[in-house]
Scaffold this motif. Structure first.
Motif, mmCIF file in Angstrom:
data_model
loop_
_atom_site.group_PDB
_atom_site.id
_atom_site.type_symbol
_atom_site.label_atom_id
_atom_site.label_comp_id
_atom_site.label_asym_id
_atom_site.label_seq_id
_atom_site.Cartn_x
_atom_site.Cartn_y
_atom_site.Cartn_z
ATOM 1 N N UNK A 548 -36.862 -12.730 22.289
ATOM 2 C CA UNK A 548 -35.794 -13.571 22.812
ATOM 3 C C UNK A 548 -34.418 -13.050 22.419
ATOM 4 N N UNK A 549 -34.366 -12.200 21.368
ATOM 5 C CA UNK A 549 -33.080 -11.716 20.890
ATOM 6 C C UNK A 549 -32.400 -12.753 20.019
ATOM 7 N N UNK A 550 -31.097 -12.584 19.839
ATOM 8 C CA UNK A 550 -30.324 -13.507 19.013
ATOM 9 C C UNK A 550 -29.117 -13.978 19.811
ATOM 10 N N UNK A 551 -28.499 -15.030 19.306
ATOM 11 C CA UNK A 551 -27.344 -15.567 19.990
ATOM 12 C C UNK A 551 -26.229 -14.535 19.991
ATOM 13 N N UNK A 552 -25.613 -14.301 21.136
ATOM 14 C CA UNK A 552 -24.537 -13.333 21.247
ATOM 15 C C UNK A 552 -23.192 -13.983 21.455
ATOM 16 N N UNK A 737 -35.023 -11.723 35.848
ATOM 17 C CA UNK A 737 -35.932 -12.550 35.059
ATOM 18 C C UNK A 737 -36.395 -11.867 33.772
ATOM 19 N N UNK A 738 -35.738 -10.779 33.406
ATOM 20 C CA UNK A 738 -36.016 -10.162 32.121
ATOM 21 C C UNK A 738 -37.054 -9.077 32.144
ATOM 22 N N UNK A 739 -37.478 -8.608 33.320
ATOM 23 C CA UNK A 739 -38.441 -7.520 33.418
ATOM 24 C C UNK A 739 -37.712 -6.183 33.523
ATOM 25 N N UNK A 740 -38.410 -5.117 33.101
ATOM 26 C CA UNK A 740 -37.817 -3.807 33.207
ATOM 27 C C UNK A 740 -38.875 -2.728 33.171
ATOM 28 N N UNK A 741 -38.488 -1.512 33.572
ATOM 29 C CA UNK A 741 -39.429 -0.395 33.568
ATOM 30 C C UNK A 741 -38.657 0.920 33.523
ATOM 31 N N UNK A 783 -29.104 -2.685 25.745
ATOM 32 C CA UNK A 783 -28.538 -3.981 25.391
ATOM 33 C C UNK A 783 -28.642 -4.885 26.611
ATOM 34 N N UNK A 784 -29.403 -5.964 26.456
ATOM 35 C CA UNK A 784 -29.594 -6.909 27.547
ATOM 36 C C UNK A 784 -29.048 -8.258 27.102
ATOM 37 N N UNK A 785 -28.200 -8.854 27.938
ATOM 38 C CA UNK A 785 -27.613 -10.144 27.595
ATOM 39 C C UNK A 785 -27.879 -11.129 28.709
ATOM 40 N N UNK A 786 -28.242 -12.330 28.309
ATOM 41 C CA UNK A 786 -28.564 -13.360 29.297
ATOM 42 C C UNK A 786 -27.331 -14.185 29.612
ATOM 43 N N UNK A 787 -27.413 -14.913 30.694
ATOM 44 C CA UNK A 787 -26.300 -15.757 31.120
ATOM 45 C C UNK A 787 -25.992 -16.839 30.103
ATOM 46 N N UNK A 814 -36.871 -14.922 28.364
ATOM 47 C CA UNK A 814 -35.799 -15.847 28.707
ATOM 48 C C UNK A 814 -36.288 -17.290 28.698
ATOM 49 N N UNK A 815 -35.383 -18.185 28.313
ATOM 50 C CA UNK A 815 -35.682 -19.608 28.429
ATOM 51 C C UNK A 815 -35.601 -20.029 29.887
ATOM 52 N N UNK A 816 -36.144 -21.175 30.153
ATOM 53 C CA UNK A 816 -36.123 -21.702 31.521
ATOM 54 C C UNK A 816 -34.681 -21.872 31.990
ATOM 55 N N UNK A 817 -34.389 -21.438 33.188
ATOM 56 C CA UNK A 817 -33.051 -21.542 33.749
ATOM 57 C C UNK A 817 -32.117 -20.426 33.343
ATOM 58 N N UNK A 818 -32.532 -19.619 32.392
ATOM 59 C CA UNK A 818 -31.684 -18.504 31.957
ATOM 60 C C UNK A 818 -32.020 -17.274 32.790
ATOM 61 N N UNK A 819 -31.122 -16.297 32.812
ATOM 62 C CA UNK A 819 -31.334 -15.067 33.569
ATOM 63 C C UNK A 819 -30.555 -13.944 32.920
#
Length: 883
Positions: A548-552, A737-741, A783-787, A814-819
């Protein structure tokens, strides 16, 4: 009652005849000028010939008259001050004692003129002890200023009450004005002449004697620059050159210090006229006020051997930043050179050459007058010796003449031939000695009649005659006169010159605000409502993918993160917005805040319009000093263009146009290219196209560009990446939605611009549309940051290497509703060698993951010509395939 007054007033008669009308402004002007010139000539400015003000000259002459020389014992300062004030300088004892004390301070005078005993003040600003407690005498070098003053070398003038006479200038055997400098404030003008090294100044004077047409630059081969008694460093040579060439300049002087063991800064030399105690006090005040950070302790360990101020640093403090903070506020000062001195009683600003030339003219006058004085003395002595030799040659007659004279006066008269002496009525031989010769002959003792005495008189006569010939040669030949001056200067150099104390260091410019900021990598976060901040990269340690990472950042209600990127605090960044504008800002200008802080409104830093968001950031270090690079821009609607970096050299604070956009279109991404790269465009629905950048011709900033990819339906461009095959091994794609390759770059075959392209990633409701696409290599971190403000840092090798037509694995939980809002790639340490087992290790790690994310299943081999016919209908989560 009678009156002496005339019955009728007659204009112009009586006392009225002596009254003159004058305009008050003219009278005030002339009176003020007279007062100003009195201050200028009689108090505040030094004479170019001996470099002394009247008070200093009178003190030294009073010591000379009192016999207070380097070879005598010290005399009470109060005695010297009293004699100076009583005989020559009736302006108060405190002014005289202050001048006396300064001439004894080795931190004020490069070559002190007074040898003081007792407390004469300190570099900490301590005042001298009272004059009744201190003692003084001339220093050795002071004798060179007064040498030959008794040989009619300089003019004398009556003292203030006509009881005595005082010299109007000292003979000055060396250029004291430059050697010891001077400072003073007159009426409407001031002087500030720095001290110099005696040996260098004498070398320059000798050079001027031999080369009267030399330039200031020639003299600077000898006089390198000021040489302050406190040492320190002069920053750069341009200001010194200007001061020597024009008589005015501003010389930057920097303290001498060093960083010891990365945890302390030790100051060993201070700029001239710096109060050490006050300096330490100001540093301590700045530390307490928070203006200087990173200092733990401050100690003064100075002693008689020299200055040592120790600045102890806190653990983890950046010594370079603390050093720059000290430089900006405390350890560097400016010495304003004003080479103003009296020339023939008038103030003049002098160049280096003019100063030395005026001194040489004075010295020639002194040596000429001394030679004339010594010649007269030598001729008088030769005349006496000639008489004595003549008397020795006629000793019998001379003795008989003296014996037979009635008195000493008669003997002298007989020797002068004014009367004839007789013996038994017979006259003795007559002589024609002069009066002086006759006086000496009559006073001769019998012992001088010996042959040895006679030989000594003959030898002395020959020596005196040789001296006369030499003095006549000096007076008749200016080159011989200059040779005497040169010889005496070189003798003084041999006796008193020492090594330079002040060094030169390169001028790297003034300390800027940037120098006060520690250079470190930071994470910059920008939100949709234009809040911006930076955080130290060290706060974000690398994690395995899927966390989930940490709060940014904390967000204002309704706000969302729009972008995140990594940059050094010293980097210049170009901020491109969705409206096609570009702004420029230093990273350190973005406020540094904690992870839980909201940030500062970007409108305070960038002049953003309503609805304008930052969509791409370019580091100027990537294009610094590069004229053959381009900024390649893509828009949401698939347009692409290249513009030379030359078009982005002068960016206004309000920004400039980076590209023209069609209505409804927005600037999506920017990449730095060099004309030799392949470009890969990615769309949000998972398509991509690779083509060489030369398919897009360079355009101006106002151009719209050309179509880069043909979009289907409502698809839009997600980003652009440049391919550098030396460092880039894979294409990394991340979805909302937090996927990557990761996919090998070789799987993206080059095509022509404006095609539909190939599938980059399989997108559906599970992984969502593409958020970002980057080219990456070994050692890169993602570095990935969510909304909602969560941030995760993951090595790219943790993301599975798979084919193009796959959904990928979970990179961020990601939590629900996050992206996912934004993605940036940071290269921590890119390896030069490719680990052959890297892919296998990465896949093994992925297989070992059991975090609940869907396993990656590769599609069957697909004919790339059939791309676009692939669908996801009927596929369940985790069951990826192709029809």
């Amino acid at each position: 009652m009678s009156s002496d007054a005339p019955d009728e007033f007659e204009p112009g008669s009586g006392i009225a005849a002596t009254v003159e009308n004058a305009r008050i402004e003219q009278e005030m002007e002339q009176s003020y000028i007279d007062y100003a010139m009195s201050v200028i000539a009689g108090r505040a400015l030094p004479d170019v010939r001996d470099g002394l003000k009247p008070v200093h000259r009178r003190i030294l002459y009073a010591m000379h008259e009192a016999g207070v020389t380097p070879r005598t014992s010290h005399r009470k300062s109060s005695s010297i001050v009293g004699e100076t004030m009583g005989d020559y300088h009736p302006h108060g004892d405190s002014a005289i004692y202050d001048a006396l004390a300064r001439m004894a301070q080795d931190f004020s005078m490069r070559y002190p003129l007074v040898d003081g005993q007792g407390n004469f003040g300190s570099i900490d600003g301590d005042p001298p002890a009272a004059m009744r407690y201190t003692e003084a005498r001339m220093d050795s070098i002071t004798q060179e200023l007064l040498a030959d003053i008794d040989k009619d070398t300089v003019d004398f003038q009556p003292n203030y009450d006509d009881r005595k006479r005082e010299p109007s200038v000292l003979p000055a055997s060396f250029p004291n004005l430059l050697v010891n400098g001077s400072s003073g404030i007159a009426v409407g003008m001031s002087t500030n002449i720095p001290p110099h090294n005696l040996g260098e100044v004498i070398d320059a004077t000798v050079h001027l004697i031999h080369n009267p047409d030399c330039t200031v630059e020639d003299l600077m081969e000898h006089v390198k620059g000021p040489d302050f008694p406190t040492g320190a460093n002069i920053v750069g040579r341009n200001a010194v050159h200007k001061a020597y060439k024009t008589g005015r300049g501003r010389v930057r002087v920097r303290a001498e210090f060093e960083v010891e063991d990365d945890d302390r800064i030790v100051i060993t030399e201070l700029p001239y006229q710096t109060n050490k105690a006050r300096l330490i006090e100001r540093i301590a005040d700045n530390v307490n006020e928070g203006k200087i950070e990173g200092i733990r302790d401050l100690r003064d360990e100075s002693d008689r051997d020299g200055i040592r101020v120790v600045v102890e640093l806190k653990r983890g403090a950046n010594a370079e930043v603390v050093k720059n903070q000290l430089l900006e506020h405390h350890l560097e000062s400016t010495f304003g050179v004003i080479n103003l001195a009296l020339v023939d009683g008038q103030p003049r600003v002098l160049t280096l050459k003019e100063t030395l030339a005026e001194y040489l003219d004075h010295r020639r006058t002194v040596v000429r007058r001394r030679s004339e004085y010594e010649l007269a003395e030598a001729e008088d002595r030769a005349h006496i010796l000639e008489g004595r030799l003549t008397a020795l040659d006629n000793i019998d007659a001379v003795v008989e003449t003296i014996r037979n004279s009635e008195s000493r006066d008669d003997a002298k008269a007989a020797l002068r031939g004014e009367q004839v002496a007789e013996v038994d009525g017979e006259p003795l031989p007559t002589f024609e000695f002069s009066e002086d010769q006759a006086d000496h002959i009559v006073a001769m003792q019998l012992g001088s009649l010996t042959s040895m005495e006679a030989a000594e008189i003959q030898s002395e006569y020959e020596d005196v005659q040789a001296r006369i010939d030499r003095l006549n040669e000096i007076l008749s030949d200016t080159s011989e006169l200059d040779a005497v001056i040169e010889e005496e200067l070189l003798d003084i150099k041999d006796q008193y010159a020492d090594e330079r104390r002040t060094s030169f260091i390169e001028d790297t410019g003034n300390v800027t605000h940037e120098d006060l900021i520690a250079e470190e990598d930071t994470v910059v976060v920008v939100t949709e409502e234009d809040y911006i901040k930076r955080m130290s990269l060290d706060r974000f340690r690398a994690q395995r993918r899927g966390g989930k990472g940490i709060i940014g950042t904390e967000l204002k209600e309704g706000d969302r993160v729009s972008s995140v990127f990594v940059a050094s605090t010293h980097d210049y960044l170009l901020y491109f917005t969705n409206h096609g504008q570009v702004y420029q800002l230093k990273t350190y200008q973005i406020p540094e805040m904690s992870r839980t802080a909201r940030g500062k409104s970007a409108v305070n830093l960038l002049d953003l319009d309503d609805g304008e968001e930052i969509t791409a950031v370019v580091n100027c270090t990537d294009i610094e000093d590069e004229t053959d690079k381009f900024l390649t821009m893509v828009t949401r609607e698939g347009y692409i263009k290249r513009t030379s970096v030359d078009n982005f050299q002068n960016i206004l604070s309000t920004g400039i146009i980076a590209t023209t956009l069609d209505e409804g279109d927005e600037l999506e991404d920017v990449e730095v290219t060099d004309g030799e790269r392949d470009l890969i465009l990615a769309t949000r629905e998972g398509m991509s196209i690779r083509f060489h950048e030369d398919e897009v011709r360079p355009m101006g900033r106002s151009a719209r560009g050309v179509r880069g990819i043909k979009l289907e339906g409502d698809d839009t461009v997600a980003g652009v990446a440049a391919v550098d095959e030396e460092i880039h091994n894979w294409v990394l794609t991340v979805t909302k939605n937090g996927y990557g390759k990761r996919t090998d770059i070789e799987n993206y075959r080059p095509q022509s611009r404006n095609g539909k392209g190939l599938i980059d990633i399989k997108t559906n409701e599970r992984n969502g549309p593409v958020c970002a696409m980057e080219t990456v290599g070994y050692g890169d971190h993602l570095f990935v940051m969510s909304s909602d403000g969560q941030i995760v840092r993951t090595p790219v090798e943790d993301v599975s290497t798979v084919g193009r037509n796959t959904m990928g694995v979970i990179v961020m939980d990601l939590d629900a509703g996050d992206a996912v809002a934004s993605v940036d790639v940071y290269n921590e340490e890119r390896s030069t060698a490719v680990d052959a087992d890297a892919d296998a290790d990465a896949e093994a790690d992925d297989d070992a993951e059991t975090d609940g994310e869907a396993d990656t299943v590769e599609l069957e081999e697909i004919d790339e010509d059939d791309v676009g016919d692939i669908t996801t209908e009927g596929l369940e989560d985790g069951e990826l395939g192709a029809e």
